[in-house]
Design a protein around this motif. Structure first.
Motif, PDB file in Angstrom:
ATOM      1  N   ILE A  13      32.570  35.883  35.511  1.00 52.14           N
ATOM      2  CA  ILE A  13      33.862  35.631  34.870  1.00 52.14           C
ATOM      3  C   ILE A  13      33.921  34.192  34.364  1.00 52.14           C
ATOM      4  O   ILE A  13      34.432  33.911  33.293  1.00 52.14           O
ATOM      5  N   TYR A  71      38.677  39.252  41.773  1.00 47.63           N
ATOM      6  CA  TYR A  71      37.768  38.119  41.575  1.00 47.63           C
ATOM      7  C   TYR A  71      37.193  37.639  42.899  1.00 47.63           C
ATOM      8  O   TYR A  71      37.822  37.746  43.941  1.00 47.63           O
ATOM      9  N   ARG A 121      42.041  27.619  38.490  1.00 50.03           N
ATOM     10  CA  ARG A 121      40.991  28.482  37.938  1.00 50.03           C
ATOM     11  C   ARG A 121      39.813  28.634  38.902  1.00 50.03           C
ATOM     12  O   ARG A 121      38.932  29.461  38.685  1.00 50.03           O
ATOM     13  N   GLU A 181      43.800  34.303  41.413  1.00 48.41           N
ATOM     14  CA  GLU A 181      43.602  35.495  40.578  1.00 48.41           C
ATOM     15  C   GLU A 181      44.514  35.508  39.349  1.00 48.41           C
ATOM     16  O   GLU A 181      44.211  36.131  38.348  1.00 48.41           O
ATOM     17  N   ILE A 185      42.642  32.617  36.870  1.00 47.36           N
ATOM     18  CA  ILE A 185      41.212  32.729  36.529  1.00 47.36           C
ATOM     19  C   ILE A 185      41.038  33.361  35.150  1.00 47.36           C
ATOM     20  O   ILE A 185      40.284  32.850  34.324  1.00 47.36           O
ATOM     21  N   PRO A 186      41.753  34.457  34.873  1.00 49.97           N
ATOM     22  CA  PRO A 186      41.524  35.081  33.559  1.00 49.97           C
ATOM     23  C   PRO A 186      42.334  34.486  32.405  1.00 49.97           C
ATOM     24  O   PRO A 186      42.239  34.987  31.287  1.00 49.97           O
TER      25      PRO A 186
END
Ligand SMILES: Cc1cc2nc3c(=O)[nH]c(=O)nc-3n(C[C@H](O)[C@H](O)[C@H](O)COP(=O)(O)OP(=O)(O)OC[C@H]3O[C@@H](n4cnc5c(N)ncnc54)[C@H](O)[C@@H]3O)c2cc1C
Lengths: 415, 88, 502
Positions: free
Chosen positions: B18, B30, C276, C280, C283-284
């Motif tokens: 990722i 994650y 980051r 959760e 992170i994206p």
């Protein structure tokens, strides 16, 4: 996952950073302890059943970890803390509520582990000859009789009698699937394994009894008597292998946890077994219509989330589903997250060494039930919890049932 | 499978990268890049049932925490749609 | 290492006052009541242990213990949840530690006059759980909501994350009973009247006896606001390409004038980079997201809905990008849990290490935030350059004003510290940096501490600078109320009060 993985998992934390002061067996918990020490927020305190009663920081999960750090720094010895570590039911609330588990445990694959630390400290104490008198006696009896002395110090709970609960049920010995009745239920509350057996039979599940069942060993792991625990494990696995057993059904969540957490690391080929909670199985049978609940039960109940199920395994849905399937029953639910801070006080044999503490914890649990409108019955799903809850319930005019007893009744059985 | 089987407890080997420091083995889940946990703190071998339990418990806990403070939650997405419809 | 022992006659008297089961002198009882989660010189643990612990159950017992201590000239340190981040509950002169956790009762719930009266050992979350069925809440909401206790909230005069709507501890505590350093018991409020919120009678003693870090007495009972439980909650997170964009937007949200606005939070660029690593929600997030704001509202459904819509209008006008319901709700609900997580720590080479959390908590005006931010990061970066045991975890700013939020901000820089590696050199460098961080806050017209108190080593040196002549008054008050310097001695430079006398 292999037995090797599991062993490594338990010994995750021994690394080159330590001061080298920690005794063997404790050294592997160095990182777990420091993971708590360096956060120090103590979210665990208000969910810990012992802390809610004693309010003494010595008994807090935080202290259980800080002691490891203090030992490493040379400030404390096992003599200073052995008795503190009795104050724990291994309910798992602290580990779960800790942000280090709940918010980052999965991400890092490194979660807070307090039960492991308590277990290791209790073992160290025993190894160093520091015994808690009643736990020692309990261990000796268990070793002697094969099962825990749940009926009192002088009433033998030998393997010759461990199948007595099944009289008249016509169960074979061995076979691919066996039922593993825990000491407490087998000897003290046989209505539970009977109820489970009748329901399984009704659902068309074929299963037998072990030829000679011993205690699962869990309480011996929990109180520090690992040699005895190992004997139990080896004996039971041998019994399964001799009888061609592949699947073990556990009515008691304590046994289930002991078997999935401890057995694999002591047996290279554990993967040949499947371990099943009776609760899951029976919920399935009801869901699939293989067991039908037709008898009305006219009571208003609430459910006690047994710690091992709710806090240690994350299993809280099945019992609620089952209770809602019983005709006539009024179910007043208290959600399972609120119940992270509830406990019966029975776990990890606290009731053996500190019965007054167990009584205080279970009294508080019953008090919580009394706050609910119209509830006349408390239902649990763990035989160990039902011992103190029944005692306290009687004192306060409340009935305490095991969920399987109730389900069996609803299915038309007498147990 | 209903019960516990040891071989089912190992994390799947396949994963997606990722970012420099994060990988993913399951959709929307994650994990730290295991290379970051080599020197000082080593990962535990968390059985898969436990891994997933933590995620579920987290969501349950968050919902519980919200309910502790208020009975209901107002959705920002809904408000944005409403404002668009009103031509605001 | 030997812990200096207390005179056995004193211990015997403590037992006579509190009962055997409420007096502890064993090593584990003492070592487990030495530290709080603030940076701690782990290599000198034994310097901070008490000599005896008492767990009193009544005001009378507390009073008798304090009288004894005053007579025997033994230090007394109050300790509640031990989550304080300014060392208040650390017994730096040893002595008797008064742990109030066994005083956790709810004494009265008065629905008519809307008060709840409690003992100091109760936790806010537990209290609110009891109030919920009655339709009330006690909304003193620090990130330590699940673990700090009412006594410590008063002892620190704490900050609440939803104070824009409900106020801080000082606004939610109506009156309380306190045992003075001589053992006398008084009740303080704005004036008199246990349940009176506003009074002009006499001096405003409630404020004097809050936030003193246990240097002026021990609170044994408090009467608190019973607040109507909100019907509705709204939380929204917005993204920005730069800190300055987010900073401007924060000011605009806070200026909205909406009564339901409970708080606005600003995350700086280092904080987003840090999130980051393992959060959760972030992170994206796309690369352009460098800074974040969060808005929270509480109240009746109709007012929150209308207010929230207005926030969305402001957001659209100022270029804020809504992060969606899932992130907005989940992140707000986890507001208590994402602070002191040791595995956030990274060495310079990126390896994860277990670090403890330092939370700087200055109060800074909106206009000064960008300048303070630059200086603070410079100080922490410098520390990290010199020692591979510190980590910059970024900055948050939270609206600080109760009921009219937005003019000033509780501003924290979070610093990860690898405590296992402490030695004197590293500790000294930390204390220096801590002092410099505090100095920047004062130089920009701020206060060193919005919520934790400023009695930590390092920053405490600057207290006279921050308070000016006020510090002299503080010393006089201390000397009058605590003639023998027994209440939590060594804190806040208050030993000076006695040196001058001599
Ligand atoms: C994860 C985390 C998040 C935090 N977030 C916040 C936040 O958002 N806002 C905030 O304000 N703080 C926050 N804090 C800091 C801390 O929780 C607060 O300072 C809290 O008020 C301390 O309460 P306590 O019960 O733990 O007190 P303690 O730490 O036990 O004591 C604090 C001080 O009060 C004194 N004291 C304790 N009891 C009494 C009494 N009965 N009478 C007189 N004095 C007494 C002590 O001597 C000490 O000086 C956070 C801490 C942690 C660990």
């Amino acid at each position: 996952m292999s037995a090797e993985d599991v062993r490594k998992g338990r010994e995750q934390a021994t690394n080159g950073d330590g001061d080298g002061n920690l005794p063997v067996g404790i050294d592997e918990w160095r990182d777990a302890a420091y993971n708590c020490f360096s956060s120090g927020h103590k979210f665990c305190r208000e969910v810990c059943p012992v802390m809610q009663v004693t309010h003494d920081e010595r008994h807090s999960p935080t202290a259980f970890h800080a002691n490891v750090v203090a030992m490493e720094k040379g400030h404390l010895d096992i003599e200073d803390v052995a008795e503190d570590y009795v104050h724990c039911t291994m309910c798992g609330a602290c580990e779960l509520r800790c942000p280090n588990t709940l918010f980052t445990g999965d991400f890092y694959r490194f979660r807070q582990r307090t039960i492991g630390v308590v277990r290791a400290m209790r073992k160290l104490a025993v190894d160093r000859g520091i015994h808690q008198p009643n736990w020692k006696r309990w261990a000796e009896r268990t070793d002697q009789w094969g099962n825990e002395p749940v009926l009192g110090w002088n009433i033998e709970t030998s393997d010759a009698k461990v199948r007595d609960w099944a009289v008249g049920l016509d169960l074979p010995t061995g076979g691919e699937t066996v039922i593993f009745a825990d000491c407490e239920a087998a000897f003290k509350r046989p209505s539970i394994p009977r109820a489970v057996a009748l329901l399984l039979q009704a659902g068309g599940i074929e299963f037998g009894l072990m030829s000679q069942q011993w205690c699962c060993g869990g309480p011996m792991f929990e109180t520090g008597y690992h040699d005895i625990a190992h004997k139990m494990v080896e004996h039971n696995i041998l019994d399964w292998r001799r009888n061609g057993t592949k699947r073990i059904i556990c009515p008691d969540p304590h046994d289930y946890i002991t078997i999935i957490e401890h057995y694999p690391e002591l047996d290279e080929n554990f993967d040949e077994f499947e371990v099943v909670l009776a609760l899951d199985l029976i919920a399935d049978l009801i869901r699939d219509g293989k067991v039908t609940l037709t008898n009305e039960i006219d009571s208003t109940v609430t459910y006690h989330d047994p710690c091992r199920l709710n806090k240690r395994l994350g299993k809280w849905q099945a019992p609620r589903e089952i209770l809602r399937a019983i005709p006539g029953l009024k179910f007043v639910d208290v959600d399972h997250v609120t119940q992270w801070s509830y406990c019966s006080g029975a776990g990890s044999n606290l009731f053996v060494e500190k019965p007054e503490l167990t009584a205080k914890i279970s009294r508080r649990r019953i008090d919580k039930v009394k706050e609910l409108d119209g509830v006349d019955t408390l239902v649990s799903a763990c035989p160990w919890s039902e011992r103190p809850l029944t005692e306290q319930g009687e004192a306060q005019g409340l009935e305490v049932y095991d969920i399987f007893e109730l389900v069996a009744e609803a299915a038309g059985f007498e147990v | 499978m209903l019960g516990f089987r040891l071989s089912a407890q190992r994390p799947p080997a396949e994963h997606r990268r990722i970012s420099d420091v994060v990988i993913s083995r399951y959709e929307h889940v994650y994990e730290v890049d295991p290379r970051l946990m080599q020197e000082h703190v080593r990962q535990q071998s968390l059985p898969e049932w436990d891994f997933h339990r933590i995620i579920e418990n987290r969501v349950e806990h968050l919902v519980w925490m919200q309910q502790h403070f208020a009975d209901s939650v107002i959705s920002g997405d809904d408000l944005i749609r409403e404002l668009e419809q009103e031509g605001d | 290492m030997a812990v200096p022992t207390l005179d056995t006659a004193v211990v015997d008297e403590l037992v006579a006052i509190c009962g055997e089961e409420n007096v502890l002198t064993g090593r584990s009882a003492l070592f487990n009541r030495a530290r709080v989660p603030a940076p701690f010189p782990l290599h000198r643990w034994e310097q901070f242990t008490p000599q005896a612990v008492v767990l009193p159950t009544s005001t009378e017992q507390v009073s008798a213990v304090v009288k004894l201590a005053n007579r025997a000239r033994v230090p007394v340190v109050p300790r509640a949840g031990a989550t304080g981040l300014s060392d208040g509950a650390v017994p730096i002169r040893h002595g008797i530690l008064v742990d109030v956790k066994r005083m956790d009762k709810i004494l009265e719930i008065d629905v008519d006059d809307r008060t709840v009266t409690v003992q100091p050992g109760i936790n806010m979350m537990k209290l609110s759980q009891r109030l919920q069925p009655l339709g009330f809440i006690y909304p003193d909401d620090p990130a330590s909501y699940p673990c700090s206790l009412v006594g410590g909230r008063i002892g620190t005069s704490g900050f609440s994350l939803i104070s824009g709507r409900f106020g801080h501890t000082r606004d939610l505590v109506i009156s309380f009973e306190i045992v003075l350093p001589t053992g006398d018991v008084i009740r303080v409020g704005d004036g008199g009247g246990r349940k009176i919120r506003k009074s002009s009678s006499g001096y405003q003693l409630k404020h004097l006896f809050m936030g003193h870090q246990g240097t002026l007495g021990i609170v044994t009972e408090a009467t608190l606001e019973l607040v109507t439980r909100p019907e509705a909650e709204f939380s929204a997170f917005f993204s920005y390409p730069s800190y300055l964009d987010a900073w401007r937007a924060t000011g605009e949200f806070a200026r909205s004038g909406l009564a339901t606005l409970a708080g606005v939070v600003l995350f700086d660029e280092q904080k987003v980079a840090y999130l980051r690593r393992d959060d959760e929600a972030w992170i994206p997030a796309p690369d352009w997201v460098k800074s974040i704001t969060a808005v929270a509202m509480y109240g009746q459904k109709d007012e929150v809905r209308a207010g929230a819509k207005q926030i969305m209008r402001i957001a659209k006008a100022n270029g804020s990008t809504y992060a969606g319901d899932e992130v907005s709700q989940g992140d707000w609900w986890s507001r208590h849990d994402r602070y002191a997580t040791p595995l956030h720590g990274r060495t310079r080479s990126g390896q994860a290490v277990l670090m403890s959390w330092h939370c700087e908590d200055a109060a800074i005006n909106h206009s000064q935030l960008p300048a303070v931010r630059e200086k603070w990061h410079w100080i922490v970066d410098d520390l990290r350059r010199r020692f591979d045991t510190f980590d910059d975890w970024g900055m948050f700013s939270y609206t600080n004003g109760a009921f009219r939020p937005g003019g000033d901000y509780l501003t924290e820089i979070d610093v990860g510290i690898w405590e296992q590696r402490y030695d004197e050199e590293m500790w000294a460098a930390w204390v220096d940096a801590k002092r410099e961080i505090a100095r920047v806050a004062i130089e920009h017209g701020g206060s060193m501490s919005s919520c934790h108190g400023s009695c930590r080593e390092g920053e405490v040196d600057l207290l006279p600078l921050e308070l000016g002549g006020g510090f002299d008054v503080m010393k006089k008050v201390k000397r009058v109320l605590d003639p023998n310097n027994v209440m939590n001695p060594g804190k806040y430079l208050l030993d000076q009060a006695y040196e001058e006398e001599a």
